[in-house]
Write an enzyme that holds these catalytic residues in place. Structure first.
Site, PDB file in Angstrom:
ATOM      1  N   ILE A 127       0.728  -1.080   0.191  1.00  0.00           N
ATOM      2  CA  ILE A 127      -0.179  -0.257  -0.082  1.00  0.00           C
ATOM      3  C   ILE A 127       0.734   1.578  -0.180  1.00  0.00           C
ATOM      4  O   ILE A 127       1.271   1.469   1.231  1.00  0.00           O
ATOM      5  CB  ILE A 127      -1.056   0.089   1.345  1.00  0.00           C
ATOM      6  N   GLU A 128       1.418   1.845  -1.297  1.00  0.00           N
ATOM      7  CA  GLU A 128       1.547   3.111  -0.893  1.00  0.00           C
ATOM      8  C   GLU A 128       0.535   4.351  -0.636  1.00  0.00           C
ATOM      9  O   GLU A 128      -0.567   4.311  -1.343  1.00  0.00           O
ATOM     10  CB  GLU A 128       1.853   3.450  -3.001  1.00  0.00           C
ATOM     11  N   ILE A 129       1.039   5.334   0.267  1.00  0.00           N
ATOM     12  CA  ILE A 129       0.204   6.603   0.652  1.00  0.00           C
ATOM     13  C   ILE A 129       1.212   7.253  -0.178  1.00  0.00           C
ATOM     14  O   ILE A 129       2.368   7.682   0.157  1.00  0.00           O
ATOM     15  CB  ILE A 129       0.465   6.641   1.516  1.00  0.00           C
TER      16      ILE A 129
END
Length: 133
Positions: A127-129
């Protein structure tokens, strides 16, 4: 006449090992909203809503038709945009005891430069924020 084209992503389907921990993680970690809905055949389904999009959830081995050819928990790599400062995310994830796998790092997104941090969900999806820079 113009060439047919798509203009936005409405939803995607994420195959997960178990729906309850997935709902809890995305609500706690990313502030998404768990929502239940019923299909035309009255089957109860779960989704995670955020902004103008959502993630529909399929539990591995109990997927809804039609489905991906090889639905697999832990195979996703997703990037979410935010308008919240990176330092606020770092503090939030630390308070929630969610490890940052990588970052902050500079990346390139669909609309230009990003500053990103990476975490893993319960199925080990990446998961990339990202904050647009």
């Amino acid at each position: 006449m113009s060439q047919p084209h798509v203009c936005a992503l409405d939803h995607l389907v994420l195959t997960v090992a178990s729906i309850p921990p997935t709902l809890a993680f995305y609500e706690r970690a990313l502030g998404m909203q768990a929502t239940a809905f019923e299909t035309a055949t009255a089957q109860r389904r779960w989704a995670l809503a955020f902004g103008r999009s959502k993630i529909n959830l399929h539990e591995a081995g109990r997927e809804f038709e039609p489905k991906a050819r090889r639905p697999t928990a832990g195979s996703a790599d997703l990037c979410f945009l935010t308008d919240v400062a990176r330092v606020n995310w770092i503090n939030h994830l630390d308070a929630e005891q969610i490890s940052i796998e990588e970052g902050p790092v500079d990346r390139t997104g669909a609309q230009g430069p990003l500053q990103s941090i990476y975490i893993r969900d319960p199925d080990q999806n990446l998961i990339e924020i990202a904050v647009q820079s």
